[in-house]
Design a protein around this motif. Structure first.
Motif, mmCIF file in Angstrom:
data_model
loop_
_atom_site.group_PDB
_atom_site.id
_atom_site.type_symbol
_atom_site.label_atom_id
_atom_site.label_comp_id
_atom_site.label_asym_id
_atom_site.label_seq_id
_atom_site.Cartn_x
_atom_site.Cartn_y
_atom_site.Cartn_z
ATOM 1 N N VAL A 1 -40.192 -22.035 26.243
ATOM 2 C CA VAL A 1 -40.448 -20.599 26.396
ATOM 3 C C VAL A 1 -39.576 -19.831 25.410
ATOM 4 O O VAL A 1 -38.352 -19.993 25.384
ATOM 5 C CB VAL A 1 -40.173 -20.122 27.833
ATOM 6 C CG1 VAL A 1 -40.287 -18.593 27.925
ATOM 7 C CG2 VAL A 1 -41.134 -20.788 28.806
ATOM 8 N N ALA A 2 -40.223 -18.993 24.621
ATOM 9 C CA ALA A 2 -39.505 -18.126 23.685
ATOM 10 C C ALA A 2 -39.274 -16.742 24.266
ATOM 11 O O ALA A 2 -38.215 -16.139 24.059
ATOM 12 C CB ALA A 2 -40.279 -18.017 22.372
ATOM 13 N N GLU B 1 -29.749 -23.590 22.082
ATOM 14 C CA GLU B 1 -31.103 -23.691 22.615
ATOM 15 C C GLU B 1 -31.193 -23.382 24.105
ATOM 16 O O GLU B 1 -32.188 -22.809 24.576
ATOM 17 C CB GLU B 1 -31.626 -25.107 22.330
ATOM 18 C CG GLU B 1 -33.085 -25.329 22.682
ATOM 19 C CD GLU B 1 -33.533 -26.725 22.273
ATOM 20 O OE1 GLU B 1 -34.217 -27.370 23.090
ATOM 21 O OE2 GLU B 1 -33.209 -27.162 21.154
ATOM 22 N N ARG B 2 -30.193 -23.690 24.878
ATOM 23 C CA ARG B 2 -30.254 -23.505 26.334
ATOM 24 C C ARG B 2 -30.074 -22.048 26.750
ATOM 25 O O ARG B 2 -30.275 -21.705 27.926
ATOM 26 C CB ARG B 2 -29.169 -24.356 27.009
ATOM 27 C CG ARG B 2 -27.758 -23.883 26.699
ATOM 28 C CD ARG B 2 -26.694 -24.741 27.373
ATOM 29 N NE ARG B 2 -25.346 -24.291 27.029
ATOM 30 C CZ ARG B 2 -24.692 -23.329 27.678
ATOM 31 N NH1 ARG B 2 -25.260 -22.722 28.707
ATOM 32 N NH2 ARG B 2 -23.480 -22.977 27.303
ATOM 33 N N PHE C 1 -31.934 -13.468 17.147
ATOM 34 C CA PHE C 1 -30.849 -14.378 17.540
ATOM 35 C C PHE C 1 -31.392 -15.569 18.330
ATOM 36 O O PHE C 1 -31.156 -16.725 17.956
ATOM 37 C CB PHE C 1 -29.791 -13.651 18.364
ATOM 38 C CG PHE C 1 -28.838 -12.790 17.575
ATOM 39 C CD1 PHE C 1 -28.915 -12.702 16.192
ATOM 40 C CD2 PHE C 1 -27.857 -12.060 18.216
ATOM 41 C CE1 PHE C 1 -28.030 -11.907 15.467
ATOM 42 C CE2 PHE C 1 -26.965 -11.266 17.505
ATOM 43 C CZ PHE C 1 -27.054 -11.189 16.144
ATOM 44 N N PRO C 2 -32.105 -15.338 19.443
ATOM 45 C CA PRO C 2 -32.601 -16.499 20.192
ATOM 46 C C PRO C 2 -33.581 -17.347 19.395
ATOM 47 O O PRO C 2 -33.574 -18.584 19.505
ATOM 48 C CB PRO C 2 -33.272 -15.868 21.421
ATOM 49 C CG PRO C 2 -33.484 -14.433 21.079
ATOM 50 C CD PRO C 2 -32.389 -14.068 20.137
ATOM 51 N N LEU C 3 -34.420 -16.719 18.577
ATOM 52 C CA LEU C 3 -35.401 -17.487 17.807
ATOM 53 C C LEU C 3 -34.749 -18.353 16.739
ATOM 54 O O LEU C 3 -35.331 -19.344 16.289
ATOM 55 C CB LEU C 3 -36.423 -16.546 17.150
ATOM 56 C CG LEU C 3 -37.716 -16.296 17.963
ATOM 57 C CD1 LEU C 3 -37.417 -15.786 19.364
ATOM 58 C CD2 LEU C 3 -38.638 -15.335 17.219
ATOM 59 N N ALA D 1 -33.771 -20.586 21.513
ATOM 60 C CA ALA D 1 -33.435 -20.077 22.839
ATOM 61 C C ALA D 1 -34.559 -19.162 23.336
ATOM 62 O O ALA D 1 -35.601 -19.032 22.695
ATOM 63 C CB ALA D 1 -32.098 -19.344 22.791
ATOM 64 N N ALA D 2 -34.344 -18.518 24.471
ATOM 65 C CA ALA D 2 -35.348 -17.623 25.050
ATOM 66 C C ALA D 2 -34.796 -16.210 25.135
ATOM 67 O O ALA D 2 -33.573 -16.002 25.137
ATOM 68 C CB ALA D 2 -35.758 -18.106 26.440
ATOM 69 N N THR D 3 -35.700 -15.237 25.226
ATOM 70 C CA THR D 3 -35.299 -13.845 25.388
ATOM 71 C C THR D 3 -36.084 -13.229 26.530
ATOM 72 O O THR D 3 -37.192 -13.665 26.849
ATOM 73 C CB THR D 3 -35.529 -13.042 24.087
ATOM 74 O OG1 THR D 3 -34.994 -11.728 24.245
ATOM 75 C CG2 THR D 3 -37.004 -12.933 23.746
ATOM 76 N N VAL D 4 -35.492 -12.204 27.145
ATOM 77 C CA VAL D 4 -36.150 -11.430 28.195
ATOM 78 C C VAL D 4 -36.456 -10.052 27.629
ATOM 79 O O VAL D 4 -35.536 -9.355 27.171
ATOM 80 C CB VAL D 4 -35.250 -11.289 29.441
ATOM 81 C CG1 VAL D 4 -35.928 -10.409 30.495
ATOM 82 C CG2 VAL D 4 -34.901 -12.655 30.008
#
Length: 517
Positions: A30-31, A212-213, A234-236, A240-243
């Motif tokens: 999940v991105a 990644e976590r 940053f997360p990409l 990692a994932a973003t909200v």
């Protein structure tokens, strides 16, 4: 970090944040978390390709601007990266402005395509015929077909999901961001394809240790330089994932979202941290391992109260639209409350006097910064560019001093500093002291001339619920300040006010306060 010189000359930055994750086997991760939607890296890449092909199908050419007036959503990501992928230039724009602001920005950017959230369309609808370059309007969630109007969903479903990146240069403009200067017309800051890679590597990986976590959640929205990094690239960069949450900040809602999505990195600003501490709220941040603050200085009292209540550090730092993100920051386990921290590796700073001479530790001067994420300049602002960009260095407009340990301490904007009794007074220092008083929620300090035309500090004070304004309380606050910092710095006047004027980023607009005095 990755200096631009180490990237290939032909480089499209979308590959470093999209293709990179697919190549590393993250297609099913999940991105983006957005309400009930979970967008995987494979779905994100496909929708970005569709968005790029849709823009190209509307006749958008390389280097043309697409104006993004979008709430935080996956659609923002699709169009931002889709534009970059075809060599066009997305221009994220503040969603809380007035029609005359958008009229200026649309004309200044010469955008050929406007992408707008359906909720925001009524704000700009009447002015669109007056923008001569605008050929198409894309509406998320709906829109009448014809008359240059397109529903984004229709465009995406009809577009090809395969798209090779345009062969852009690493030093070619990739996107613009509007500078949130306190006065004057907005300045479009031109950022290049290599800038996001450098910032993500230097700060997000180098300081935050993002991996990644992690799950990122940002109060600052995507149209800000701060939010764009926190919640998108940053997360990409690491899979990692973003909200993404499109609504306005309310402490109750954000505590609920933290419980629901269990972010590990939380990004906010001092005003929001203060609001989250006010009243009886949760005392647990779930999985959050680090909090980050920027936008304006974080008072040391807030740092202490947050750590006592939640057991999590806030890393205060300073960044700017022109530098793209944070370049001075506190480190995990090495927080010095009240300071902006230490220089982020990959950046250099100088603190200079009015003649440009470097100052020794302890002396207040103008802050200059150098690093590979500096913008190319301001669009259509030649004189402002010359004043701010000095060769390799950017003049931030901030007053700072550096202590003997290398920590940097903010002393206000260059035009906010006061001289009282022939000595510099930092409005920020006075504000940070006043806010320690138990009756004070927040405050803003500016200068006012007395009967002898000597400038002295004037404080606007917002009280906490349950406290009433009075002359006695004003005198009590003045004595409180005199007891804590040098006597010449105490506010000679205190005006109680229900709220302070602020920018959309939560910064106090001291020029508005100056107008009031």
């Amino acid at each position: 970090m990755t200096p631009s010189g180490e990237l290939p000359e032909t480089f499209n930055v979308s590959t470093a944040f999209l293709d990179h994750n697919l190549e590393h086997g993250r297609a099913d991760r999940v991105a983006i978390h957005a309400g009930e939607r979970e967008i995987t890296y494979a779905a994100l890449a496909m929708q970005v390709n569709r968005a790029g092909n849709a823009l190209r199908g509307l006749g958008m050419r390389r280097e043309e601007r697409v104006f993004l007036l979008l709430l935080d959503s996956p659609e923002f990501a699709y169009l931002f990266w889709g534009a970059i992928r075809i060599g066009a230039v997305p221009v994220p724009t503040n969603t809380a402005l007035k029609p005359h602001d958008y009229a200026y920005m649309l004309r200044d950017s010469r955008a050929s395509v406007l992408a707008v959230s359906e909720e925001l369309l009524p704000v700009v609808e009447d002015l669109l015929p007056s923008v001569p370059t605008l050929r198409h309007v894309i509406v998320t969630g709906g829109g009448e077909p014809g008359r240059g109007r397109h529903a984004l969903g229709d465009l995406l479903s009809a577009a090809d999901p395969e798209l090779s990146p345009a062969p852009t240069h690493r030093d070619e403009p990739a996107f613009w961001l509007w500078s949130s200067g306190s006065t004057g017309a907005p300045k479009a800051t031109v950022h290049l394809h290599h800038d996001m890679v450098f910032t993500a590597d230097a700060y997000a990986q180098g300081i935050l240790g993002i991996e990644e976590r992690d799950v990122c959640f940002s109060v600052a929205k995507l149209y800000f330089a701060y939010g764009l990094g926190n919640a998108l690239y940053f997360p990409l960069r690491v899979g990692a994932a973003t909200v993404l949450y499109p609504g306005r900040f309310e402490p109750r809602i954000y505590f609920d979202l933290i419980r629901r999505y269990r972010p590990t990195l939380f990004f906010s600003a001092p005003t929001a941290y203060a609001a989250m501490l006010a009243g009886e709220g949760p005392r647990d941040l779930g999985a959050v391992r680090l909090c980050v603050s920027a936008g304006e200085p974080l008072p040391s009292a807030l740092v202490t109260r947050w750590k006592e209540r939640f057991g999590v550090e806030i890393l205060d730092g300073i960044g700017s639209t022109e530098v793209l993100h944070i370049y001075i920051s506190n480190r995990p386990g090495r927080v010095r409350a009240g300071s902006s921290g230490e220089v982020v590796p990959g950046y250099s700073v100088r603190i200079v006097d009015e003649a440009g001479r470097d100052l020794p530790p302890g002396e207040i001067g103008d802050l200059l910064v150098n690093g590979d994420s500096l913008a190319a300049g301001y669009w259509n602002k030649h004189e402002r560019t010359k004043q701010a960009f000095l060769g390799d260095w950017f003049r931030t407009g901030d007053k700072y001093y550096r202590d003997a340990d290398g920590y940097c301490w903010y002393c206000g904007r260059s035009d906010d500093m006061l001289k009282a009794g022939g000595q510099w007074v930092s409005p920020t220092e006075v504000e940070a002291t006043i806010i320690q008083h138990p009756a004070v929620l927040e405050c803003g300090v500016v200068g006012r001339a007395d009967k002898d035309e000597l400038v002295k500090p004037y404080a606007f004070v917002v009280l906490k619920p349950g406290h009433a304004a009075s002359d006695a309380l004003a005198r009590e606050i003045q004595a409180f300040v005199r007891d804590k910092i040098a006597a010449y710095k105490y506010p000679r006047w205190i005006e109680f006010t229900p709220e302070l004027p602020k920018t959309a980023t939560g910064k106090i607009q001291r020029f508005r306060l100056r107008e009031r005095v």
